[in-house]
Design a protein around this motif. Structure first.
Motif, short mmCIF file in Angstrom:
data_model
loop_
_atom_site.label_atom_id
_atom_site.label_comp_id
_atom_site.label_asym_id
_atom_site.label_seq_id
_atom_site.Cartn_x
_atom_site.Cartn_y
_atom_site.Cartn_z
N UNK A 57 0.82 -1.21 0.00
CA UNK A 57 0.00 0.00 0.00
C UNK A 57 0.86 1.26 0.00
N UNK A 58 2.18 1.10 0.14
CA UNK A 58 3.06 2.25 0.28
C UNK A 58 3.98 2.41 -0.92
N UNK A 59 4.71 1.32 -1.29
CA UNK A 59 5.70 1.53 -2.36
C UNK A 59 5.06 1.52 -3.74
N UNK A 60 5.83 2.04 -4.70
CA UNK A 60 5.35 2.28 -6.08
C UNK A 60 4.17 3.25 -6.10
N UNK A 61 4.13 4.16 -5.13
CA UNK A 61 3.03 5.12 -5.03
C UNK A 61 2.02 4.62 -4.02
N UNK A 62 1.78 5.42 -2.98
CA UNK A 62 0.84 5.02 -1.93
C UNK A 62 -0.57 4.86 -2.49
N UNK A 63 -1.42 4.25 -1.69
CA UNK A 63 -2.83 4.12 -2.10
C UNK A 63 -3.44 5.49 -2.36
N UNK A 64 -3.03 6.47 -1.57
CA UNK A 64 -3.57 7.82 -1.75
C UNK A 64 -3.14 8.42 -3.10
N UNK A 65 -1.90 8.16 -3.50
CA UNK A 65 -1.43 8.63 -4.81
C UNK A 65 -2.21 7.95 -5.93
N UNK A 66 -2.49 6.66 -5.78
CA UNK A 66 -3.27 5.97 -6.81
C UNK A 66 -4.66 6.58 -6.94
N UNK A 67 -5.27 6.91 -5.81
CA UNK A 67 -6.59 7.53 -5.85
C UNK A 67 -6.53 8.91 -6.50
#
Length: 394
Positions: A369-379
């Protein structure tokens, strides 16, 4: 023997099913025993295992046949990733470490590629910094021209396997940004070669005290007047941000596959434990509440698996799929945390010990949920694709 959970593979070709079966058998026989032995003590992935992976071809999946690779696609790549991650996510991750960066000279690439395809030449990635994560455009590590080379000063964070790597792909600012709206300009990429098992003079490494993702160490690296030659620069000076962003679709679907794989491993362990554990004179797998829990876990895994496969096919078709890759990464990583937590719960008190792998899956799932872009970044990426970027028209 570990219980095997089969997903819906009706959309896979015979060749893809064969690759999947090969990776599954390798993971079961070679990876899982090492994971159970080494993860509880923080042991490292043995080079012998990496050598075996190279001999099979796991590092050559997406390299064209004309370059000595297998000439396969993103779907085959994530099928292998998923199976390896069922056993140990760290091993499902390491196949990415042999992908040579874009921007190498033709001569350099030709010389290094045969070793990379065998897993004998692997790299580490240095983009994030102690104060810079999701906002990659704000990096402060500097590279300054000095005679016939560059001098680098600054700190990098989350550099996994940097000690054992043969090279580090380093992002550093070479010129100030032209404006606050163009902070991404002025960042360049450098190819820093090193001796595996060592750090060169001018590079100071401090291991990060991680709670999971064992099998390799992750470092904070500090560069102090570290010199690299002029030809260490990759691509066009000042346009390294685009290089860093260009691989994210594949990287995020790779993370989704890792999440699906480790969640499947957690489900398989929970199924096996539930059929063996007796309470009130019956296996706990006979209790409806627990049966429904397992059913929900399986349903969530399959939904994320099929979304991940779909995005991989889009990549193979040459379609732009940034928001879709973000959706796959978001759904799979959020799912993995829930499913692995349920798997630990099914193990009861035993799940909170290192005697069972349930806690390994749980700890590693949290990282997805953190690396390669956090879940918040994906949202953010997904919402921007739906509504446009905030302030874009102001």
């Amino acid at each position: 023997m570990k219980t095997h959970v089969a997903g819906n593979n009706s959309s896979l070709t015979a060749d893809q099913l064969g690759i999947q079966a090969l990776a599954r058998e390798f993971a079961r026989k070679e990876v899982l025993p090492l994971a159970n032995e080494l993860d509880p003590i923080g042991g490292k992935i043995p080079r012998e295992l990496i050598k075996k992976m190279g001999e099979i071809g796991f590092f050559a999946i997406m390299t064209p046949e004309s370059d000595g690779g297998l000439g396969l696609g993103a779907l085959e790549y994530i099928l292998v990733t998923e199976e390896l991650s069922r056993a140990w996510m760290s091993v499902g991750s390491i196949i990415r470490s042999s992908v040579l960066p874009a921007g190498l000279s033709a001569a350099k690439r030709e010389a290094l590629l045969p070793r990379a395809l065998l897993g004998e030449y692997i790299g580490s990635f240095a983009l994030s910094e102690p104060d810079t994560g999701s906002d990659a455009a704000s990096i402060t590590c500097r590279a300054v021209r000095d005679g016939d080379g560059w001098v680098i000063n600054g700190a990098k964070m989350w550099c996994t396997n940097a000690d054992m790597a043969d090279y580090i792909v380093l992002f550093a600012r070479t010129t100030p940004p032209p404006s606050s709206r163009k902070r991404h300009l002025g960042i360049s990429v450098f190819f820093v070669e090193k001796t595996a098992g060592e750090f060169p003079a001018g590079v100071h490494a401090t291991p990060v005290r991680k709670i999971g993702y064992h099998g390799w160490d992750t470092f904070e690296l500090v560069f102090e007047d570290f010199r690299v030659p002029a030809d260490a620069l990759l691509g066009v000076e000042g346009e390294g941000f685009y290089t860093g962003m260009s691989f994210l679709e594949l990287a995020r679907v790779h993370t989704a596959a890792r999440a699906v794989g480790l969640a499947t491993g957690a489900l398989e362990d929970a199924l096996e434990f539930a059929q063996q554990r007796l309470q009130f004179g019956h296996p706990i797998a006979e209790f409806q509440g627990l049966r429904f829990k397992l059913a929900k876990m399986a349903a969530q895994i399959e939904a994320s698996r099929q979304l991940t496969y779909s995005v991989a096919r889009q990549i193979d078709a040459g379609q732009a799929c940034g928001p879709q890759a973000s959706a796959a990464k978001y759904m799979a990583s959020e799912m993995a945390e829930r499913v692995t937590s349920e798997g630990l719960q099914i193990h009861g008190g035993s799940g909170y010990t290192t005697d069972f792998a349930a806690q390994r899956y749980w700890r590693d799932a949290r990282l997805t949920k953190i690396f390669e872009g956090t879940s918040e970044i994906q949202l953010k990426i997904i919402s921007d694709s739906l509504l446009g970027k905030v302030g874009a028209t102001r």
